[in-house]
Design an enzyme around this catalytic site. Structure first.
Site, PDB file in Angstrom:
ATOM      1  N   SER A 140       0.863  -1.190   0.000  1.00 19.46           N
ATOM      2  CA  SER A 140       0.000   0.000   0.000  1.00 19.46           C
ATOM      3  C   SER A 140       0.892   1.229   0.000  1.00 19.46           C
ATOM      4  O   SER A 140       2.085   1.150   0.341  1.00 19.46           O
ATOM      5  CB  SER A 140      -0.851  -0.011   1.272  1.00 19.46           C
ATOM      6  OG  SER A 140      -1.552   1.207   1.442  1.00 19.46           O
ATOM      7  N   TYR A 155      -2.217  -1.723  10.323  1.00 17.35           N
ATOM      8  CA  TYR A 155      -2.274  -1.725   8.859  1.00 17.35           C
ATOM      9  C   TYR A 155      -0.948  -1.225   8.290  1.00 17.35           C
ATOM     10  O   TYR A 155      -0.367  -1.842   7.390  1.00 17.35           O
ATOM     11  CB  TYR A 155      -3.439  -0.847   8.375  1.00 17.35           C
ATOM     12  CG  TYR A 155      -3.677  -0.952   6.877  1.00 17.35           C
ATOM     13  CD1 TYR A 155      -4.373  -2.023   6.339  1.00 17.35           C
ATOM     14  CD2 TYR A 155      -3.177   0.017   5.996  1.00 17.35           C
ATOM     15  CE1 TYR A 155      -4.584  -2.136   4.969  1.00 17.35           C
ATOM     16  CE2 TYR A 155      -3.387  -0.082   4.627  1.00 17.35           C
ATOM     17  CZ  TYR A 155      -4.094  -1.156   4.122  1.00 17.35           C
ATOM     18  OH  TYR A 155      -4.293  -1.270   2.762  1.00 17.35           O
TER      19      TYR A 155
HETATM   20  N1  LIG Z   1      -8.586  -0.089  -1.877  1.00 16.12           N
HETATM   21  C1  LIG Z   1      -7.509   0.618  -1.657  1.00 16.12           C
HETATM   22  O1  LIG Z   1      -7.546   1.830  -1.812  1.00 16.12           O
HETATM   23  C2  LIG Z   1      -6.205  -0.039  -1.250  1.00 16.12           C
HETATM   24  C3  LIG Z   1      -5.077   0.792  -1.153  1.00 16.12           C
HETATM   25  C4  LIG Z   1      -3.855   0.220  -0.832  1.00 16.12           C
HETATM   26  C5  LIG Z   1      -3.753  -1.136  -0.640  1.00 16.12           C
HETATM   27  N2  LIG Z   1      -4.867  -1.924  -0.736  1.00 16.12           N
HETATM   28  C6  LIG Z   1      -4.671  -3.365  -0.550  1.00 16.12           C
HETATM   29  O2  LIG Z   1      -5.119  -4.051  -1.703  1.00 16.12           O
HETATM   30  C7  LIG Z   1      -5.592  -5.350  -1.340  1.00 16.12           C
HETATM   31  C8  LIG Z   1      -6.998  -5.538  -1.895  1.00 16.12           C
HETATM   32  O3  LIG Z   1      -7.826  -4.537  -1.342  1.00 16.12           O
HETATM   33  P1  LIG Z   1      -9.297  -4.209  -1.866  1.00 16.12           P
HETATM   34  O4  LIG Z   1      -9.456  -2.747  -1.739  1.00 16.12           O
HETATM   35  O5  LIG Z   1      -9.564  -4.882  -3.159  1.00 16.12           O
HETATM   36  O6  LIG Z   1     -10.135  -4.897  -0.663  1.00 16.12           O
HETATM   37  P2  LIG Z   1     -11.569  -5.591  -0.604  1.00 16.12           P
HETATM   38  O7  LIG Z   1     -11.987  -5.574   0.826  1.00 16.12           O
HETATM   39  O8  LIG Z   1     -12.474  -5.008  -1.592  1.00 16.12           O
HETATM   40  O9  LIG Z   1     -11.211  -7.106  -1.027  1.00 16.12           O
HETATM   41  C9  LIG Z   1     -10.378  -7.878  -0.201  1.00 16.12           C
HETATM   42  C10 LIG Z   1     -10.733  -9.355  -0.351  1.00 16.12           C
HETATM   43  O10 LIG Z   1      -9.914 -10.089   0.585  1.00 16.12           O
HETATM   44  C11 LIG Z   1     -10.734 -11.078   1.170  1.00 16.12           C
HETATM   45  N3  LIG Z   1     -10.212 -11.501   2.473  1.00 16.12           N
HETATM   46  C12 LIG Z   1     -10.278 -10.850   3.658  1.00 16.12           C
HETATM   47  N4  LIG Z   1      -9.748 -11.605   4.636  1.00 16.12           N
HETATM   48  C13 LIG Z   1      -9.321 -12.754   4.053  1.00 16.12           C
HETATM   49  C14 LIG Z   1      -8.698 -13.930   4.532  1.00 16.12           C
HETATM   50  N5  LIG Z   1      -8.410 -14.097   5.844  1.00 16.12           N
HETATM   51  N6  LIG Z   1      -8.392 -14.915   3.651  1.00 16.12           N
HETATM   52  C15 LIG Z   1      -8.697 -14.780   2.348  1.00 16.12           C
HETATM   53  N7  LIG Z   1      -9.311 -13.693   1.822  1.00 16.12           N
HETATM   54  C16 LIG Z   1      -9.620 -12.695   2.690  1.00 16.12           C
HETATM   55  C17 LIG Z   1     -12.112 -10.435   1.290  1.00 16.12           C
HETATM   56  O11 LIG Z   1     -13.144 -11.429   1.441  1.00 16.12           O
HETATM   57  C18 LIG Z   1     -12.206  -9.670  -0.015  1.00 16.12           C
HETATM   58  O12 LIG Z   1     -12.777 -10.440  -1.054  1.00 16.12           O
HETATM   59  C19 LIG Z   1      -5.516  -5.406   0.188  1.00 16.12           C
HETATM   60  O13 LIG Z   1      -4.316  -6.066   0.567  1.00 16.12           O
HETATM   61  C20 LIG Z   1      -5.473  -3.953   0.586  1.00 16.12           C
HETATM   62  O14 LIG Z   1      -4.837  -3.746   1.836  1.00 16.12           O
HETATM   63  C21 LIG Z   1      -6.091  -1.396  -1.020  1.00 16.12           C
END
Ligand SMILES: NC(=O)c1ccc[n+]([C@@H]2O[C@H](COP(=O)([O-])OP(=O)(O)OC[C@H]3O[C@@H](n4cnc5c(N)ncnc54)[C@H](O)[C@@H]3O)[C@@H](O)[C@H]2O)c1
Length: 248
Positions: A140, A155
């Site tokens: 991130s 986080y």
């Molecule tokens: N959305 C953002 O702006 C953003 C920014 C920086 C980093 N990220 C990172 O990107 C990645 C994806 O984020 P996103 O925004 O698509 O999130 P999201 O919440 O939309 O999707 C995350 C998915 O991970 C799954 N998940 C959660 N716990 C789990 C577990 N224990 N085992 C297996 N699956 C599990 C959830 O069911 C979900 O389908 C994450 O690692 C997040 O930290 C997101």
């Protein structure tokens, strides 16, 4: 020929958000894709929609035994995995360091950080036997600096750890032809972002030089590049996809 023709990829957290976008594009680019998630209903529906090149596994990434089972089943079903996208993650509660409970802290670390260790630990022996592979660890912008508005200390800690583990693994397994890189998204419009920002994340772009949050597919383009042979000399690096957020 797609950019991932002949490759077998595992994408965690693939039921929604960025993981879903990665799964859709990876299939379109010719990979056989193992979608894994704890959300069985959504993940299974997506795999069904994507057809014979996609299959879903119910998988808790914070559980090492689950990793061992899933990766063995993927290898049996699709062949040796040569791409791993460690994408699953949670933000945890929006709380200060004084407020956050030990339980919440440990849960964020387990799902965001331990998962990436378990994933690499389990998949790397398969990649060694295959003669190489590509691992993409999703960190991130909060893995680069403690961005104002980061949800909590856990986080940020987990995302810095992702970056560090990436570099360690890249150095250790480079001689085996295994590339390991981290991707650092900024504000991306996913269900996670909507939950974190409220109002469906509409205000997320305000402080970003490009003045908007990104579509998940804009991160997929970078993940696809790192997974593909186009990135054959790219390892141990950080690919920031943040609309300029960290430049200011
Ligand atoms: N959305 C953002 O702006 C953003 C920014 C920086 C980093 N990220 C990172 O990107 C990645 C994806 O984020 P996103 O925004 O698509 O999130 P999201 O919440 O939309 O999707 C995350 C998915 O991970 C799954 N998940 C959660 N716990 C789990 C577990 N224990 N085992 C297996 N699956 C599990 C959830 O069911 C979900 O389908 C994450 O690692 C997040 O930290 C997101």
């Amino acid at each position: 020929m797609g950019q991932l023709s002949g490759k077998v990829a595992i994408i965690t957290g693939a039921a929604q958000g960025m993981g879903e976008a990665h799964a859709r594009r990876f299939v379109a680019e010719g990979a056989r894709v193992a979608l894994t998630d704890v959300n069985t209903e959504r993940g299974q529906a997506l795999a069904d929609e994507l057809g014979h090149a996609a299959r879903f596994w119910t998988h808790d990434v914070s559980n090492l035994a689950d990793w061992v089972r899933v990766v063995a089943e993927v290898a049996e079903a699709f062949g040796t995995p040569t791409v791993l996208v460690n994408n699953a993650g949670i933000i945890g509660p929006v709380e200060t360091t004084v407020e956050i409970s030990e339980e919440s802290y440990l849960q964020v670390i387990a799902i965001n950080q331990h998962s990436q260790f378990y994933g690499m630990k389990t998949v790397i022996p398969y990649m060694q036997r295959a003669g190489g592979g590509s691992i993409v660890n999703i960190s991130s912008s909060a893995g680069m600096i403690a961005v104002v508005g980061s949800p909590n200390l856990a986080y940020v800690a987990s995302k810095f750890a992702s970056r560090g583990m990436t570099k360690h693994a890249a150095v250790q397994y480079g001689p085996d032809g295994i590339r390991v890189n981290s991707v650092h998204p900024g504000y991306i419009m996913t269900p996670m972002m909507a939950a974190a920002m409220g109002e469906n994340g509409a205000g997320a772009g305000a402080g970003v030089p490009l003045r908007r949050p990104a579509d998940p597919d804009e991160v997929t383009s970078m993940v696809l590049f790192l997974a593909s042979d186009g990135a054959s000399y790219v390892t141990g690096t950080e690919l920031v996809v943040d609309g300029g957020l960290l430049a200011g």
